[in-house]
Scaffold this motif. Structure first.
Motif, short mmCIF file in Angstrom:
data_model
loop_
_atom_site.label_atom_id
_atom_site.label_comp_id
_atom_site.label_asym_id
_atom_site.label_seq_id
_atom_site.Cartn_x
_atom_site.Cartn_y
_atom_site.Cartn_z
N VAL A 170 -6.39 0.17 -9.41
CA VAL A 170 -5.28 -0.19 -8.52
C VAL A 170 -5.21 -1.70 -8.32
CG1 VAL A 170 -4.50 -0.01 -6.11
CG2 VAL A 170 -5.14 2.05 -7.37
N LEU A 171 -6.36 -2.34 -8.20
CA LEU A 171 -6.34 -3.80 -8.03
C LEU A 171 -5.78 -4.48 -9.27
CD1 LEU A 171 -9.57 -4.49 -5.94
CD2 LEU A 171 -7.18 -4.34 -5.19
N ASP B 238 4.37 -6.81 -7.92
CA ASP B 238 4.42 -7.28 -6.54
C ASP B 238 5.32 -6.33 -5.75
OD1 ASP B 238 4.17 -8.69 -4.24
OD2 ASP B 238 5.64 -10.23 -4.80
N GLY B 239 4.79 -5.17 -5.42
CA GLY B 239 5.58 -4.17 -4.69
C GLY B 239 4.65 -3.06 -4.26
N PRO B 240 5.19 -2.05 -3.57
CA PRO B 240 4.35 -0.98 -3.05
C PRO B 240 3.62 -0.20 -4.15
CG PRO B 240 6.62 -0.79 -2.27
CD PRO B 240 6.61 -1.86 -3.30
N ILE B 241 2.32 0.00 -3.96
CA ILE B 241 1.52 0.79 -4.91
C ILE B 241 0.95 1.97 -4.13
CG2 ILE B 241 -0.38 0.72 -6.61
CD1 ILE B 241 1.49 -1.65 -7.02
N SER B 242 1.39 3.17 -4.46
CA SER B 242 0.92 4.36 -3.74
C SER B 242 -0.39 4.86 -4.32
CB SER B 242 1.95 5.49 -3.82
OG SER B 242 3.06 5.22 -3.01
N VAL B 243 -1.34 5.08 -3.42
CA VAL B 243 -2.67 5.58 -3.81
C VAL B 243 -2.96 6.81 -2.94
CG1 VAL B 243 -5.12 5.03 -3.97
CG2 VAL B 243 -3.43 3.21 -4.30
N GLY C 263 -9.60 3.16 4.56
CA GLY C 263 -10.36 2.38 3.57
C GLY C 263 -9.45 1.94 2.42
N ILE C 264 -8.66 2.88 1.91
CA ILE C 264 -7.75 2.57 0.78
C ILE C 264 -6.74 1.50 1.21
CG2 ILE C 264 -5.86 3.52 -0.62
CD1 ILE C 264 -7.46 6.18 -0.72
N SER C 265 -6.25 1.62 2.44
CA SER C 265 -5.22 0.68 2.90
C SER C 265 -5.74 -0.76 2.95
CB SER C 265 -4.69 1.08 4.28
OG SER C 265 -5.64 0.77 5.28
N GLN C 266 -7.05 -0.90 3.00
CA GLN C 266 -7.63 -2.25 3.09
C GLN C 266 -7.83 -2.90 1.71
OE1 GLN C 266 -8.04 -3.61 6.34
NE2 GLN C 266 -6.82 -1.72 6.51
N TRP C 267 -7.59 -2.14 0.64
CA TRP C 267 -7.80 -2.70 -0.70
C TRP C 267 -6.90 -3.90 -0.97
CZ3 TRP C 267 -7.72 2.30 -4.27
CH2 TRP C 267 -8.85 3.08 -3.98
N HIS C 268 -5.62 -3.77 -0.50
CA HIS C 268 -4.62 -4.82 -0.81
C HIS C 268 -3.43 -4.62 0.13
CE1 HIS C 268 -1.50 -6.95 -3.15
NE2 HIS C 268 -2.50 -7.60 -3.71
N PRO C 269 -2.73 -5.70 0.50
CA PRO C 269 -1.59 -5.55 1.42
C PRO C 269 -0.45 -4.68 0.89
CG PRO C 269 -2.24 -7.86 1.21
CD PRO C 269 -3.05 -7.11 0.21
#
Ligand code: E4P
Length: 219
Positions: A47-48, A55-60, A76-82
């Motif tokens: 994902v990173l 540069d847009g929303p990435i759903s995980v 935890g997942i939400s903290q990977w990247h804005p």
């Protein structure tokens, strides 16, 4: 209607991004597993890599099924990247996790949505996006696109701002129907994106122009 790419394959995302047509990405555990990803760390690394390209929303998607575990994993997942959007299933536990995490400012994509009622409840719980699965409904003999249409219509009637993300898109006709239904976004596999671009008359027309130009320049 915006177009997201439905894949965990970084090369596909790179190719699509170059075309300037996609503005986000959706992944799920099946798509991750297709890329040989089998751990949360592997999912995070993949994902990173995607966040470097789009540069847009990435759903995980979370893989936990109990509310507390979903909340912890989702946070935890939400903290990977804005740009991360956390996918939560349309279940009781999922709604609990959506309510908690959205109140904490996490963007949620409510996934595995198969009915207007699930979409209505998810919006109340705080989903930023709701993902009705068109192809999977079609597969069991229900009209998937009518669910998209009904969600869009009900949301409009009640000024609900949750965005409708048509998912489980299987062919180019699904994309046209989703756009006509008023979906805000369709997430498409790379193959469908290619099918949306290609047209036999474009290919034939281009071959003809090239051929005519070459014969003109030979004269
Ligand atoms: C995307 O968010 C969904 O997980 C995906 O579109 C599901 O597609 P499928 O039904 O083809 O697996």
């Amino acid at each position: 209607m915006r177009i997201f790419l439905d894949t965990a394959n970084a090369d596909e995302i790179r190719q699509a991004t170059k075309l300037g047509v996609i503005s986000g990405v959706t992944t799920n555990p099946s798509l991750a597993s297709k890329e040989g990803i089998g751990t949360l760390k592997g999912y995070r690394d993949a994902v990173l890599e995607i966040t470097d390209v789009v540069d847009g929303p990435i759903s995980v998607e979370v893989v936990s099924v109990e509310a507390e575990a979903m909340i912890e994993e989702g946070w935890g997942i939400s903290q990977w990247h804005p740009n991360i959007v956390v996918k939560m299933p349309s279940t009781r536990a999922g709604f609990e996790a959506i309510a908690q995490l959205s109140a904490d400012g996490v963007k949620i994509n409510q996934t595995l949505c198969f009915s207007v009622n699930q979409a209505l409840l998810g919006a109340q719980a705080g989903s930023a996006y709701v993902s009705p699965f068109v192809g999977r409904l079609d597969d069991v003999g229900q009209d998937g696109m009518s669910v998209v249409r009904d969600i869009v219509s009900v949301y409009r009637k009640h000024d609900i701002t949750t965005e409708v993300l048509a998912a489980s898109i299987r062919n180019p006709l699904h994309c046209i129907a989703a756009a006509n239904a008023g979906a805000h976004i369709a997430t498409v596999p790379f193959k469908v994106l290619t099918q949306m671009i290609d047209h036999p008359l474009t290919t034939a027309g281009l071959a003809r122009f090239t051929q005519d130009w070459e014969s003109a320049t030979r004269q």
